[in-house]
Design an enzyme around this catalytic site. Structure first.
Site, PDB file in Angstrom:
ATOM      1  N   CYS A   1       0.797  -1.244   0.000  1.00  0.00           N
ATOM      2  CA  CYS A   1       0.000   0.000   0.000  1.00  0.00           C
ATOM      3  C   CYS A   1       0.820   1.279   0.000  1.00  0.00           C
ATOM      4  O   CYS A   1       0.813   2.040  -0.969  1.00  0.00           O
ATOM      5  CB  CYS A   1      -0.943   0.032   1.202  1.00  0.00           C
ATOM      6  SG  CYS A   1      -2.142  -1.310   1.195  1.00  0.00           S
TER       7      CYS A   1
ATOM      8  N   LYS B   1      -9.453   6.130   1.294  1.00  0.00           N
ATOM      9  CA  LYS B   1      -8.103   5.676   1.666  1.00  0.00           C
ATOM     10  C   LYS B   1      -7.032   6.433   0.880  1.00  0.00           C
ATOM     11  O   LYS B   1      -7.030   6.413  -0.341  1.00  0.00           O
ATOM     12  CB  LYS B   1      -7.970   4.168   1.421  1.00  0.00           C
ATOM     13  CG  LYS B   1      -6.618   3.639   1.830  1.00  0.00           C
ATOM     14  CD  LYS B   1      -6.566   2.128   1.901  1.00  0.00           C
ATOM     15  CE  LYS B   1      -5.151   1.688   2.291  1.00  0.00           C
ATOM     16  NZ  LYS B   1      -5.027   0.234   2.459  1.00  0.00           N
TER      17      LYS B   1
ATOM     18  N   HIS C   1      11.479 -20.838  -4.752  1.00  0.00           N
ATOM     19  CA  HIS C   1      12.565 -19.876  -4.598  1.00  0.00           C
ATOM     20  C   HIS C   1      12.663 -19.539  -3.102  1.00  0.00           C
ATOM     21  O   HIS C   1      11.632 -19.381  -2.444  1.00  0.00           O
ATOM     22  CB  HIS C   1      12.251 -18.623  -5.428  1.00  0.00           C
ATOM     23  CG  HIS C   1      13.358 -17.630  -5.459  1.00  0.00           C
ATOM     24  ND1 HIS C   1      13.574 -16.735  -4.435  1.00  0.00           N
ATOM     25  CD2 HIS C   1      14.334 -17.396  -6.374  1.00  0.00           C
ATOM     26  CE1 HIS C   1      14.625 -15.991  -4.740  1.00  0.00           C
ATOM     27  NE2 HIS C   1      15.109 -16.373  -5.905  1.00  0.00           N
TER      28      HIS C   1
ATOM     29  N   ASP D   1      -3.496   0.186  -6.083  1.00  0.00           N
ATOM     30  CA  ASP D   1      -2.119   0.321  -5.578  1.00  0.00           C
ATOM     31  C   ASP D   1      -1.260  -0.916  -5.880  1.00  0.00           C
ATOM     32  O   ASP D   1      -0.048  -0.824  -6.006  1.00  0.00           O
ATOM     33  CB  ASP D   1      -2.108   0.679  -4.082  1.00  0.00           C
ATOM     34  CG  ASP D   1      -2.852  -0.311  -3.209  1.00  0.00           C
ATOM     35  OD1 ASP D   1      -3.517  -1.238  -3.747  1.00  0.00           O
ATOM     36  OD2 ASP D   1      -2.787  -0.169  -1.972  1.00  0.00           O
ATOM     37  N   HIS D   2      -1.898  -2.077  -5.965  1.00  0.00           N
ATOM     38  CA  HIS D   2      -1.208  -3.349  -6.258  1.00  0.00           C
ATOM     39  C   HIS D   2      -2.283  -4.391  -6.464  1.00  0.00           C
ATOM     40  O   HIS D   2      -3.473  -4.067  -6.381  1.00  0.00           O
ATOM     41  CB  HIS D   2      -0.266  -3.767  -5.110  1.00  0.00           C
ATOM     42  CG  HIS D   2      -0.918  -3.695  -3.765  1.00  0.00           C
ATOM     43  ND1 HIS D   2      -1.868  -4.595  -3.372  1.00  0.00           N
ATOM     44  CD2 HIS D   2      -0.790  -2.798  -2.754  1.00  0.00           C
ATOM     45  CE1 HIS D   2      -2.294  -4.263  -2.156  1.00  0.00           C
ATOM     46  NE2 HIS D   2      -1.672  -3.170  -1.760  1.00  0.00           N
TER      47      HIS D   2
END
Ligand code: NAG
Ligand code: NAG
Ligand code: NAG
Ligand code: NAG
Ligand code: NAG
Ligand code: NAG
Ligand code: NAG
Length: 537
Positions: free
Chosen positions: A84, A132, A255, A317-318
């Site tokens: 965020c 937000k 990984h 945001d993502h």
């Protein structure tokens, strides 16, 4: 002429003089054309792949589809940092994360940055921010920041509740995320009562929390947010049969940094297919609720007649992994986490257009300036999207620097035990860590392997090397990684000192308390060892 459309009603040809006068009038209008207003709706955690095929098969998103019909959708849009606060810091400042040192959810923009909204206000725009925002330093939980600072400590603790689903309300229950709906109502009222009477253009920002998962209080007072919550009303918008169950590699083949992420997110246990399918379905239903909020804004603009002079942008945001790669949340460079939605519609913007250039959130800043006809700022990390959006930019003196064929994303926060850098080009995604040597890099061919299941960094060393070279020309990443390590240690020490005698008690009871309390001495010792280690360069 910008915005002119073919296919209007046939009119008899006007006499030549009248035609000339009409042309002159049109030219005058274009020169003094009012600047458009802008509405930016930014949700949280929205996997951008849901906005186009085949992701869009899983859930009905009518207002995103409306924006696609009357505007442009970006097929390769990325966050500059998949969490965020750093992501929002990049979007509001127009600068890469390492330039503003927005390292984690506690460390966003420090005071003094001029945002695009500040500049639009200075240049005569009415401005309004609702919902937000989350791009400045000093917020989020203590657990969240301590987890980020201690990511180099040689321990492995579960920090989050296991992801789960919860159904609430009934088939008519629409307002599940009530707070977002209240902010949406505020934005609608602002459009209908204030914006409608402005003589100058305006810019409105609405930030939504959805489709971010909700807190899971069952895991104690230091809970994280791992509950995917929706109502039957939204769940029926999801096509269960279209939901893809992600392939996972075995725990031993993961990984090492992915393993750390999955473990700290409490996802390394067994999950049934049904469990994973449900998490994904509930997540998609939450995306449908988000889409409906976007719809309220579009409708308010249409009802007030403002739609024809307003540019609408939808982004996030993502993303949200929703169990891709055995994880939920974001903090990862995999598509589910780093790929964001980006749709733009409004006067002059191409309709039904799909743009496949790689773009990222830092491009919002120069785009906003372009829309408001404010001269470009130096030193911004992004590039205006205008040349990709508009029908034609007539008589424009091309002064913009050309858009490069890559975007950069980086991550320095919690749930990932190494600074991470992603260079995305049209075909490749190159991910490297830390100093570039101590952790193996990853290379994915997104055109052949869209699910990112085969790391081909060893198979294509020349490609990996050339991408690494480009990356190093953008950012001296080994240096950035070590300055983050120093920052983490410094912040941790000052936090520890502030607690005095209470340190052992406080650290044991953070979000990782269930694991920590089993062997408190072992974990405290691991921290002491880290504190006494010399920084490796
Ligand atoms: C999904 O998106 C594609 C274009 O990307 C479009 O042609 C198709 O109609 C969309 N399908 C749904 C169900 O929205
Ligand atoms: C992790 O998940 C398990 C269930 O698999 C749960 O019992 C436990 O409370 C979770 N741990 C944390 C720290 O939330
Ligand atoms: C659904 O729940 C609401 C309360 O949240 C109630 O008022 C309504 O009657 C319920 N509708 C049905 C069909 O059960
Ligand atoms: C906006 O303008 C209309 C018409 O001029 C007027 O009736 C209304 O009261 C105005 N609203 C506000 C909030 O000033
Ligand atoms: C990250 O954590 C994993 C899992 O504990 C470990 O194997 C790996 O060595 C760690 N990587 C770094 C750079 O600390
Ligand atoms: C742009 O950045 C460079 C180096 O980061 C700095 O020296 C210069 O002063 C900056 N210019 C402006 C206008 O901010
Ligand atoms: C010590 O920390 C606990 C939280 O773990 C807090 O409730 C308590 O008030 C603190 N005591 C002092 C003396 O600061």
């Amino acid at each position: 002429m910008r915005g002119a459309r073919a296919g209007g009603p046939e009119l008899p040809p006007p006499p030549p003089l009248l035609l000339l006068l009409l042309l002159l009038a049109a030219a005058a209008a274009a020169a003094g054309q009012p600047r458009p207003s802008v509405v930016l709706v930014a949700s949280d955690s929205f996997d951008g792949r849901l906005t186009f095929y085949p992701g869009n098969q899983t859930v009905a998103l009518p207002f995103i589809n409306f924006m696609k019909r009357y505007g442009t959708v970006f097929l390769k849009a990325y966050t500059n940092s998949p969490i965020c606060c750093p992501s929002r810091a990049a979007m509001w400042s127009g600068l890469f994360t390492h330039l503003t040192e927005s390292w984690n959810n506690f460390k966003g923009l420090d005071p003094g940055y001029v945002t695009w909204m500040d500049l639009l206000q200075k240049h005569g725009y009415h401005t309004k921010k609702l919902g937000k925002i989350d791009y400045t330093s000093g917020h989020h939980s203590v657990s969240n920041r301590v987890e980020a600072w201690t990511r180099d400590v040689a321990f492995l603790l579960r920090q989050e509740g296991r992801p789960t689903v919860k159904l609430t309300g009934n088939k008519t229950h629409i307002r599940v995320m009530e707070k977002d709906w209240q902010n949406t109502d505020k934005a609608v009222n602002w459009i209908k009562e204030e914006a409608v009477n402005f003589t100058q253009p305006f810019v409105l920002y609405l930030g939504l929390n959805l489709p971010h998962p909700y807190p899971s209080p069952s895991t104690g007072e230091n809970f994280g947010s791992s509950t995917f919550l929706t109502s039957p009303y939204w769940l029926k918008k999801v096509s269960y049969e279209a939901i893809k169950i992600p392939k996972w590699s075995s725990l031993s083949e993961m990984h090492p940094v992915d393993y750390y992420s999955s473990y700290t997110k409490n996802c390394t246990g067994e999950f049934t297919k049904e469990e994973v399918r449900n998490i994904r379905a509930f997540y998609y239903a939450m995306c449908a609720e988000t889409d409906a909020m976007l719809g309220k804004i579009i409708s308010a603009l249409r009802d007030t007649g403002l739609l024809k002079r307003t540019i609408i942008i939808f982004t996030a945001d993502h993303g949200e992994l929703a169990m891709d790669h055995r994880q939920f949340y974001k903090m990862s460079m995999y598509e589910g986490s780093s790929h964001i939605p980006l749709l733009v519609m409004g006067p002059g913007i191409k309709q039904q257009q799909q743009v496949s250039d790689v773009v990222s959130l830092v491009d919002i800043y120069p785009t906003m300036l372009d829309i408001a006809r404010i001269p470009a700022q130096q030193n911004l990390s992004g590039y205006s999207l205008m040349p990709l959006l508009f029908e034609e930019l007539e008589n424009e003196v091309v002064t913009r620097k050309p858009r490069p064929p890559w975007v950069l994303s980086e991550f320095h926060g919690c749930n990932v035990n190494s600074s991470t850098y992603m260079l995305r080009t049209d075909r490749w995604k190159y991910i490297t860590y830390s100093d570039g040597n101590s952790v193996p890099p990853q290379l994915f061919d997104l055109s052949a392997d869209p699910d990112e299941l085969e790391n081909i960094a060893m198979k294509f060393p020349v490609v990996a090397h050339s991408l690494d070279k480009i990356l190093r020309s953008i950012v001296n990443y080994p240096k950035v990684s070590s300055s983050v390590q120093e920052y983490n240690k410094r912040e941790f020490i000052s936090w520890k000192q502030s607690l005095g005698q209470n340190y052992s008690n406080v650290i044991a009871n953070l979000r990782w308390h269930q694991d920590w309390l089993k062997e408190p001495k072992k974990y405290e010792d691991a921290i002491d060892k880290w504190l006494h280690q010399r920084q490796h360069q």
